[in-house]
Write a protein that holds these residues in place. Structure first.
Motif, PDB file in Angstrom:
ATOM      1  N   ASP A   1     -45.444  76.125 -97.046  1.00 49.70           N
ATOM      2  CA  ASP A   1     -46.428  75.094 -97.378  1.00 49.70           C
ATOM      3  C   ASP A   1     -46.328  74.681 -98.844  1.00 49.70           C
ATOM      4  O   ASP A   1     -46.474  73.504 -99.178  1.00 49.70           O
ATOM      5  CB  ASP A   1     -47.846  75.569 -97.075  1.00 49.70           C
ATOM      6  CG  ASP A   1     -48.159  75.523 -95.597  1.00 49.70           C
ATOM      7  OD1 ASP A   1     -47.474  74.789 -94.872  1.00 49.70           O
ATOM      8  OD2 ASP A   1     -49.096  76.217 -95.160  1.00 49.70           O
ATOM      9  N   ASP A   2     -46.075  75.651 -99.737  1.00 54.75           N
ATOM     10  CA  ASP A   2     -45.928  75.318-101.153  1.00 54.75           C
ATOM     11  C   ASP A   2     -44.734  74.401-101.379  1.00 54.75           C
ATOM     12  O   ASP A   2     -44.796  73.470-102.179  1.00 54.75           O
ATOM     13  CB  ASP A   2     -45.763  76.586-101.995  1.00 54.75           C
ATOM     14  CG  ASP A   2     -47.038  77.398-102.079  1.00 54.75           C
ATOM     15  OD1 ASP A   2     -48.095  76.910-101.638  1.00 54.75           O
ATOM     16  OD2 ASP A   2     -46.971  78.530-102.586  1.00 54.75           O
TER      17      ASP A   2
ATOM     18  N   HIS B   1     -60.641  79.565 -94.611  1.00 51.51           N
ATOM     19  CA  HIS B   1     -59.664  80.030 -95.601  1.00 51.51           C
ATOM     20  C   HIS B   1     -59.139  78.823 -96.374  1.00 51.51           C
ATOM     21  O   HIS B   1     -58.654  77.865 -95.784  1.00 51.51           O
ATOM     22  CB  HIS B   1     -58.515  80.772 -94.904  1.00 51.51           C
ATOM     23  CG  HIS B   1     -57.380  81.101 -95.801  1.00 51.51           C
ATOM     24  ND1 HIS B   1     -57.375  82.207 -96.616  1.00 51.51           N
ATOM     25  CD2 HIS B   1     -56.211  80.463 -96.028  1.00 51.51           C
ATOM     26  CE1 HIS B   1     -56.250  82.240 -97.299  1.00 51.51           C
ATOM     27  NE2 HIS B   1     -55.518  81.189 -96.953  1.00 51.51           N
TER      28      HIS B   1
ATOM     29  N   GLU C   1     -58.178  86.149-101.899  1.00 50.91           N
ATOM     30  CA  GLU C   1     -58.322  85.082-100.923  1.00 50.91           C
ATOM     31  C   GLU C   1     -59.538  84.231-101.296  1.00 50.91           C
ATOM     32  O   GLU C   1     -60.575  84.764-101.684  1.00 50.91           O
ATOM     33  CB  GLU C   1     -58.503  85.691 -99.536  1.00 50.91           C
ATOM     34  CG  GLU C   1     -58.445  84.694 -98.435  1.00 50.91           C
ATOM     35  CD  GLU C   1     -58.509  85.359 -97.066  1.00 50.91           C
ATOM     36  OE1 GLU C   1     -58.320  84.644 -96.093  1.00 50.91           O
ATOM     37  OE2 GLU C   1     -58.748  86.570 -96.975  1.00 50.91           O
TER      38      GLU C   1
ATOM     39  N   GLY D   1     -57.138  79.301 -99.455  1.00 54.18           N
ATOM     40  CA  GLY D   1     -55.858  79.661-100.055  1.00 54.18           C
ATOM     41  C   GLY D   1     -55.948  81.021-100.708  1.00 54.18           C
ATOM     42  O   GLY D   1     -56.961  81.710-100.619  1.00 54.18           O
ATOM     43  N   THR D   2     -54.876  81.392-101.359  1.00 51.75           N
ATOM     44  CA  THR D   2     -54.798  82.654-102.084  1.00 51.75           C
ATOM     45  C   THR D   2     -54.469  82.335-103.530  1.00 51.75           C
ATOM     46  O   THR D   2     -53.634  81.471-103.810  1.00 51.75           O
ATOM     47  CB  THR D   2     -53.700  83.548-101.462  1.00 51.75           C
ATOM     48  OG1 THR D   2     -53.990  83.727-100.073  1.00 51.75           O
ATOM     49  CG2 THR D   2     -53.639  84.891-102.145  1.00 51.75           C
TER      50      THR D   2
ATOM     51  N   THR E   1     -52.190  79.113-103.285  1.00 50.60           N
ATOM     52  CA  THR E   1     -51.006  79.016-102.446  1.00 50.60           C
ATOM     53  C   THR E   1     -51.392  79.212-100.986  1.00 50.60           C
ATOM     54  O   THR E   1     -52.352  79.912-100.686  1.00 50.60           O
ATOM     55  CB  THR E   1     -49.935  80.054-102.866  1.00 50.60           C
ATOM     56  OG1 THR E   1     -48.792  79.903-102.030  1.00 50.60           O
ATOM     57  CG2 THR E   1     -50.455  81.468-102.752  1.00 50.60           C
ATOM     58  N   GLU E   2     -50.639  78.563-100.111  1.00 51.76           N
ATOM     59  CA  GLU E   2     -50.825  78.728 -98.666  1.00 51.76           C
ATOM     60  C   GLU E   2     -49.617  79.416 -98.049  1.00 51.76           C
ATOM     61  O   GLU E   2     -49.509  79.497 -96.847  1.00 51.76           O
ATOM     62  CB  GLU E   2     -51.030  77.356 -98.007  1.00 51.76           C
ATOM     63  CG  GLU E   2     -52.355  76.725 -98.282  1.00 51.76           C
ATOM     64  CD  GLU E   2     -53.484  77.405 -97.533  1.00 51.76           C
ATOM     65  OE1 GLU E   2     -53.273  77.889 -96.407  1.00 51.76           O
ATOM     66  OE2 GLU E   2     -54.575  77.458 -98.102  1.00 51.76           O
TER      67      GLU E   2
ATOM     68  N   GLN F   1     -55.427  68.796-103.629  1.00 50.49           N
ATOM     69  CA  GLN F   1     -54.438  69.204-102.637  1.00 50.49           C
ATOM     70  C   GLN F   1     -53.062  68.682-103.001  1.00 50.49           C
ATOM     71  O   GLN F   1     -52.929  67.600-103.559  1.00 50.49           O
ATOM     72  CB  GLN F   1     -54.823  68.664-101.248  1.00 50.49           C
ATOM     73  CG  GLN F   1     -56.149  69.124-100.743  1.00 50.49           C
ATOM     74  CD  GLN F   1     -56.138  70.578-100.310  1.00 50.49           C
ATOM     75  OE1 GLN F   1     -55.090  71.146-100.030  1.00 50.49           O
ATOM     76  NE2 GLN F   1     -57.304  71.198-100.274  1.00 50.49           N
TER      77      GLN F   1
ATOM     78  N   ARG G   1     -48.742  73.076-104.293  1.00 48.20           N
ATOM     79  CA  ARG G   1     -49.877  73.990-104.405  1.00 48.20           C
ATOM     80  C   ARG G   1     -51.160  73.216-104.656  1.00 48.20           C
ATOM     81  O   ARG G   1     -51.140  72.117-105.200  1.00 48.20           O
ATOM     82  CB  ARG G   1     -49.631  74.984-105.527  1.00 48.20           C
ATOM     83  CG  ARG G   1     -48.481  75.905-105.182  1.00 48.20           C
ATOM     84  CD  ARG G   1     -48.405  77.051-106.155  1.00 48.20           C
ATOM     85  NE  ARG G   1     -47.397  77.971-105.684  1.00 48.20           N
ATOM     86  CZ  ARG G   1     -46.422  78.435-106.428  1.00 48.20           C
ATOM     87  NH1 ARG G   1     -46.338  78.109-107.690  1.00 48.20           N
ATOM     88  NH2 ARG G   1     -45.534  79.262-105.919  1.00 48.20           N
ATOM     89  N   SER G   2     -52.260  73.839-104.267  1.00 52.77           N
ATOM     90  CA  SER G   2     -53.576  73.246-104.485  1.00 52.77           C
ATOM     91  C   SER G   2     -54.184  73.843-105.742  1.00 52.77           C
ATOM     92  O   SER G   2     -53.851  74.951-106.142  1.00 52.77           O
ATOM     93  CB  SER G   2     -54.493  73.540-103.296  1.00 52.77           C
ATOM     94  OG  SER G   2     -53.917  73.051-102.109  1.00 52.77           O
TER      95      SER G   2
END
Length: 176
Positions: free
Chosen positions: A130-131, A103, A95, A105-106, A125-126, A164, A136-137
Motif C-alpha cells: 500500500d505504501d 484501523h 496502531e 494505520g500503524t 503506514t498500511e 491520504q 503513506r498517510s
C-alpha cells in the motif's frame, strides 16, 4: 522546514567550540502536553549511568549531516529513566484506531518542524504494498487523541483530517 524523525536519528552531534563529534542522536524526546521536542537522547544510560540528552533549546542547528551545539556543556545527564519519558521510539509501531474501531494505520515515524521543535504529525503506514502504490498517510498532531501503551485512539471525526496517499506510484504515474 520539516524533517522526519528518521532523518535526525543517527546524526552526529558536533560541538562548535571543540570542533568534534561528541555523540549521536539516539531518540527524540517530546512533551505530550505541548507536542514539542524537548530533547534529543544521545546516551541511553544503564544501571550505573544516567541517560544523557541535548535539550532542544541548546541545539544551534539541525542540518542534513549533523546536529550542532555550542559546546559540550549542552549535554546534560537526566534523572529520569527512558521508561518515564515520551519518545519517538515508543510511538513507532503503535496502531492508530478510531473510537468506532476502524484501523487507520500503524505509526511509521513523526514529522517535526525544525525551527521550533513542534511535532507536526504522525506518518502512518498500511504495509509495504500500500505504501508503494498509495503512499503513506499523515495524521496531523491534534490535541484530541490519546496515546496508550499499545495504540493511539482518535475520534472518527479526526480521521477525516488524515492526509491520504502523500506519494506512491499512483501519484507518480498520475493514475487517479
Amino acid at each position: 522546514m520539516m524533517k522526519r524523525g528518521c532523518d535526525i536519528i543517527g546524526l552526529p552531534v558536533i560541538s562548535l567550540d571543540e570542533g568534534c563529534k561528541t555523540f549521536e542522536i539516539k531518540d527524540i524526546i517530546y512533551c505530550n502536553q505541548n507536542l514539542k521536542v524537548t530533547a534529543f537522547l544521545v546516551h541511553e544510560g544503564g544501571y550505573f549511568h544516567e541517560p544523557m540528552v541535548v535539550y532542544f533549546e541548546h541545539v544551534k542547528n539541525i542540518g542534513e549531516n549533523a546536529v550542532t551545539i555550542q559546546n559540550d556543556t549542552s549535554i546534560k545527564r537526566i534523572k529520569y529513566s527512558m521508561s518515564q519519558l515520551q519518545s519517538r521510539e515508543k510511538l513507532l509501531g503503535l496502531e492508530v484506531i478510531t473510537d468506532d474501531g476502524k484501523h487507520v494505520g500503524t505509526v511509521q515515524d513523526i514529522m517535526i518542524e525544525i525551527g521550533n521543535g513542534r511535532l507536526l504529525g504522525l506518518i502512518l503506514t498500511e504495509g509495504l504494498f500500500d505504501d508503494l502504490v498509495e503512499g503513506r498517510s499523515i495524521l496531523p498532531f491534534l490535541q484530541s487523541f490519546t496515546i496508550h501503551q499499545d495504540a493511539i485512539i482518535i475520534t472518527s471525526s479526526i480521521s477525516a483530517s488524515i492526509l491520504q496517499g502523500t506519494g506512491g506510484l499512483k501519484n507518480l504515474l498520475s493514475l487517479e
